[in-house]
Design a protein around this motif. Structure first.
Motif, PDB file in Angstrom:
ATOM      1  N   GLY A 190       5.126 -10.665 -18.117  1.00  0.00           N
ATOM      2  CA  GLY A 190       6.572 -10.549 -17.961  1.00  0.00           C
ATOM      3  C   GLY A 190       6.961  -9.310 -17.184  1.00  0.00           C
ATOM      4  N   PRO A 191       8.251  -9.044 -17.094  1.00  0.00           N
ATOM      5  CA  PRO A 191       8.729  -7.892 -16.326  1.00  0.00           C
ATOM      6  C   PRO A 191       8.291  -6.574 -16.959  1.00  0.00           C
ATOM      7  CG  PRO A 191      10.524  -8.833 -17.603  1.00  0.00           C
ATOM      8  CD  PRO A 191       9.368  -9.773 -17.746  1.00  0.00           C
ATOM      9  N   ALA A 192       8.089  -5.577 -16.113  1.00  0.00           N
ATOM     10  CA  ALA A 192       7.661  -4.272 -16.612  1.00  0.00           C
ATOM     11  C   ALA A 192       8.145  -3.186 -15.665  1.00  0.00           C
ATOM     12  CB  ALA A 192       6.141  -4.219 -16.745  1.00  0.00           C
ATOM     13  N   GLY A 201      11.055   7.746  -8.941  1.00  0.00           N
ATOM     14  CA  GLY A 201      10.913   8.106 -10.346  1.00  0.00           C
ATOM     15  C   GLY A 201      10.619   6.943 -11.258  1.00  0.00           C
ATOM     16  N   LEU A 202      10.923   5.733 -10.804  1.00  0.00           N
ATOM     17  CA  LEU A 202      10.709   4.526 -11.613  1.00  0.00           C
ATOM     18  C   LEU A 202      10.525   3.353 -10.668  1.00  0.00           C
ATOM     19  CD1 LEU A 202      12.654   3.295 -14.745  1.00  0.00           C
ATOM     20  CD2 LEU A 202      12.518   1.829 -12.721  1.00  0.00           C
ATOM     21  N   ILE A 203       9.650   2.449 -11.051  1.00  0.00           N
ATOM     22  CA  ILE A 203       9.503   1.178 -10.343  1.00  0.00           C
ATOM     23  C   ILE A 203       9.283   0.073 -11.367  1.00  0.00           C
ATOM     24  CG2 ILE A 203       7.000   1.409  -9.990  1.00  0.00           C
ATOM     25  CD1 ILE A 203       7.497   0.049  -7.207  1.00  0.00           C
ATOM     26  N   GLY A 204       9.907  -1.059 -11.126  1.00  0.00           N
ATOM     27  CA  GLY A 204       9.756  -2.206 -12.009  1.00  0.00           C
ATOM     28  C   GLY A 204       9.525  -3.470 -11.203  1.00  0.00           C
ATOM     29  N   THR A 205       8.737  -4.375 -11.749  1.00  0.00           N
ATOM     30  CA  THR A 205       8.417  -5.630 -11.065  1.00  0.00           C
ATOM     31  C   THR A 205       8.353  -6.776 -12.080  1.00  0.00           C
ATOM     32  OG1 THR A 205       6.013  -5.360 -11.319  1.00  0.00           O
ATOM     33  CG2 THR A 205       7.029  -4.421  -9.331  1.00  0.00           C
ATOM     34  N   HIS A 206       8.313  -7.978 -11.525  1.00  0.00           N
ATOM     35  CA  HIS A 206       8.113  -9.173 -12.357  1.00  0.00           C
ATOM     36  C   HIS A 206       6.677  -9.673 -12.293  1.00  0.00           C
ATOM     37  CE1 HIS A 206      12.194 -10.270 -13.697  1.00  0.00           C
ATOM     38  NE2 HIS A 206      12.588  -9.653 -12.597  1.00  0.00           N
ATOM     39  N   GLY A 207       5.975  -9.335 -11.221  1.00  0.00           N
ATOM     40  CA  GLY A 207       4.622  -9.844 -11.043  1.00  0.00           C
ATOM     41  C   GLY A 207       3.743  -8.806 -10.385  1.00  0.00           C
ATOM     42  N   ASP A 208       2.544  -9.221 -10.047  1.00  0.00           N
ATOM     43  CA  ASP A 208       1.577  -8.315  -9.438  1.00  0.00           C
ATOM     44  C   ASP A 208       1.691  -8.383  -7.924  1.00  0.00           C
ATOM     45  OD1 ASP A 208      -0.524  -6.592  -9.024  1.00  0.00           O
ATOM     46  OD2 ASP A 208      -2.071  -8.112  -9.305  1.00  0.00           O
ATOM     47  N   TYR A 209       2.110  -7.303  -7.323  1.00  0.00           N
ATOM     48  CA  TYR A 209       2.226  -7.211  -5.868  1.00  0.00           C
ATOM     49  C   TYR A 209       1.307  -6.074  -5.389  1.00  0.00           C
ATOM     50  CZ  TYR A 209       6.587  -9.566  -7.198  1.00  0.00           C
ATOM     51  OH  TYR A 209       7.513 -10.395  -7.761  1.00  0.00           O
ATOM     52  N   PRO A 210       0.021  -6.356  -5.190  1.00  0.00           N
ATOM     53  CA  PRO A 210      -0.938  -5.298  -4.844  1.00  0.00           C
ATOM     54  C   PRO A 210      -0.517  -4.483  -3.630  1.00  0.00           C
ATOM     55  CG  PRO A 210      -2.084  -7.352  -5.331  1.00  0.00           C
ATOM     56  CD  PRO A 210      -0.624  -7.684  -5.272  1.00  0.00           C
ATOM     57  N   GLY A 211       0.124  -5.128  -2.657  1.00  0.00           N
ATOM     58  CA  GLY A 211       0.499  -4.437  -1.437  1.00  0.00           C
ATOM     59  C   GLY A 211       1.473  -3.295  -1.641  1.00  0.00           C
ATOM     60  N   LEU A 212       2.190  -3.300  -2.770  1.00  0.00           N
ATOM     61  CA  LEU A 212       3.138  -2.224  -3.042  1.00  0.00           C
ATOM     62  C   LEU A 212       2.437  -0.887  -3.250  1.00  0.00           C
ATOM     63  CD1 LEU A 212       5.809  -3.692  -5.501  1.00  0.00           C
ATOM     64  CD2 LEU A 212       6.070  -3.170  -3.083  1.00  0.00           C
ATOM     65  N   PHE A 213       1.172  -0.929  -3.628  1.00  0.00           N
ATOM     66  CA  PHE A 213       0.496   0.290  -4.064  1.00  0.00           C
ATOM     67  C   PHE A 213      -0.752   0.629  -3.239  1.00  0.00           C
ATOM     68  CE2 PHE A 213       2.422  -1.944  -7.714  1.00  0.00           C
ATOM     69  CZ  PHE A 213       3.445  -1.046  -7.974  1.00  0.00           C
ATOM     70  N   ARG A 268       6.722  -1.803   2.514  1.00  0.00           N
ATOM     71  CA  ARG A 268       5.915  -2.865   1.893  1.00  0.00           C
ATOM     72  C   ARG A 268       6.803  -3.915   1.229  1.00  0.00           C
ATOM     73  NH1 ARG A 268       0.742  -0.682   1.381  1.00  0.00           N
ATOM     74  NH2 ARG A 268       0.487   0.522   3.296  1.00  0.00           N
ATOM     75  N   ILE A 269       7.848  -3.444   0.569  1.00  0.00           N
ATOM     76  CA  ILE A 269       8.776  -4.376  -0.080  1.00  0.00           C
ATOM     77  C   ILE A 269       9.358  -5.344   0.947  1.00  0.00           C
ATOM     78  CG2 ILE A 269      11.062  -4.506  -1.171  1.00  0.00           C
ATOM     79  CD1 ILE A 269      10.287  -1.966  -2.741  1.00  0.00           C
ATOM     80  N   GLU A 270       9.773  -4.804   2.084  1.00  0.00           N
ATOM     81  CA  GLU A 270      10.341  -5.642   3.142  1.00  0.00           C
ATOM     82  C   GLU A 270       9.293  -6.582   3.722  1.00  0.00           C
ATOM     83  OE1 GLU A 270      12.064  -2.991   5.957  1.00  0.00           O
ATOM     84  OE2 GLU A 270      13.510  -2.153   4.525  1.00  0.00           O
ATOM     85  N   ALA A 271       8.074  -6.077   3.933  1.00  0.00           N
ATOM     86  CA  ALA A 271       7.012  -6.908   4.505  1.00  0.00           C
ATOM     87  C   ALA A 271       6.630  -8.056   3.583  1.00  0.00           C
ATOM     88  CB  ALA A 271       5.791  -6.045   4.810  1.00  0.00           C
ATOM     89  N   LEU A 272       6.711  -7.813   2.265  1.00  0.00           N
ATOM     90  CA  LEU A 272       6.375  -8.842   1.290  1.00  0.00           C
ATOM     91  C   LEU A 272       7.530  -9.805   1.039  1.00  0.00           C
ATOM     92  CD1 LEU A 272       4.445  -6.582  -1.251  1.00  0.00           C
ATOM     93  CD2 LEU A 272       3.451  -8.418   0.136  1.00  0.00           C
ATOM     94  N   GLY A 273       8.693  -9.518   1.615  1.00  0.00           N
ATOM     95  CA  GLY A 273       9.850 -10.390   1.431  1.00  0.00           C
ATOM     96  C   GLY A 273      10.428 -10.348   0.032  1.00  0.00           C
ATOM     97  N   LEU A 274      10.297  -9.197  -0.637  1.00  0.00           N
ATOM     98  CA  LEU A 274      10.780  -9.076  -2.002  1.00  0.00           C
ATOM     99  C   LEU A 274      12.224  -8.576  -2.018  1.00  0.00           C
ATOM    100  CD1 LEU A 274       7.634  -7.359  -3.567  1.00  0.00           C
ATOM    101  CD2 LEU A 274       8.248  -9.792  -3.670  1.00  0.00           C
ATOM    102  N   ARG A 275      12.976  -9.053  -2.974  1.00  0.00           N
ATOM    103  CA  ARG A 275      14.356  -8.602  -3.143  1.00  0.00           C
ATOM    104  C   ARG A 275      14.361  -7.400  -4.077  1.00  0.00           C
ATOM    105  NH1 ARG A 275      19.348 -11.505  -6.177  1.00  0.00           N
ATOM    106  NH2 ARG A 275      21.030 -10.332  -5.191  1.00  0.00           N
TER     107      ARG A 275
END
Length: 204
Positions: A102-104, A142-154, A171-178
């Motif tokens: 779930g989200p974290a 200072g904080l990051i939250g996601t719903h799934g595993d996006y390895p490219g973010l890190f 990376r967020i833009e390249a992955l097409g994440l909102r």
């Protein structure tokens, strides 16, 4: 799924003199810098527990996993304690985010500008976005939250530099994440940061 309460993961070193908040030592001394770090960790956990139930919060420890500070926080708040794995900061953030379903969200323990209200705002934003992030004034976050595993973010992020935020946003833009960025925050690394925090506390 929308409305699911996220898990919140806090990263914290043990307050060992010479190994925690060393850049504060010119102002506070080695012992004083370690004590300042302990104050920040306590403040961070207290804020987190105002925003979420303790069973949704994990304190990930480093340096000395049996340090009395961590036992104190467990006894006082009932948060879960876990040991940070090896690897760079990105690997440790990703490990924490993926440690439950779930989200974290993951946040550091040296960012007192992340209030309980701001944590709640991030929870709300994460319910309608793939990623929530709190940019920091120093070019990190200072904080990051996601719903799934996006390895490219890190991966291949210049950790410890002032380019962490910009690289991650790319990376967020390249992955097409909102993504949502509810507020800009600041953390405590340098003597002037500590003085800023003390001034804020004295005016409360």
């Amino acid at each position: 799924m929308p409305g699911e309460t996220p898990q919140l993961h806090l990263l914290a070193k043990a307050p060992l003199p010479g190994q925690a908040k060393t850049r504060l030592a010119p102002l506070l001394g080695t012992e004083g810098a370690a004590d300042a770090h302990a104050q920040l960790v306590r403040h961070c956990v207290a804020n987190a527990c105002k925003a979420l139930p303790a069973d949704h919060i994990t304190l990930w420890t480093a340096l000395d996993h049996t340090h009395p500070l961590f036992g104190e926080l467990y006894e006082r708040f009932g948060v879960t304690l876990a040991q940070q794995p090896g690897g760079n900061l990105g690997a440790r953030i990703r490990h924490a985010l993926n440690s439950s379903s779930g989200p974290a969200m993951v946040m550091g323990s040296d960012c007192p500008s992340i209030t309980s209200d701001l944590i709640m705002a991030c929870i709300q934003q994460l319910s309608t976005h793939d990623v929530v992030m709190l940019p920091a004034e120093d070019g990190g976050y200072g904080l990051i939250g996601t719903h799934g595993d996006y390895p490219g973010l890190f991966e291949l992020i210049p950790w410890g530099s002032d380019r962490v935020l910009s690289a991650t946003r790319q990376r967020i833009e390249a992955l097409g994440l909102r993504a949502s960025y509810p507020a800009t925050v600041w953390d405590i690394d340098r003597p002037e940061d500590w003085q800023r925090w003390q001034a804020i506390k004295s005016s409360m």
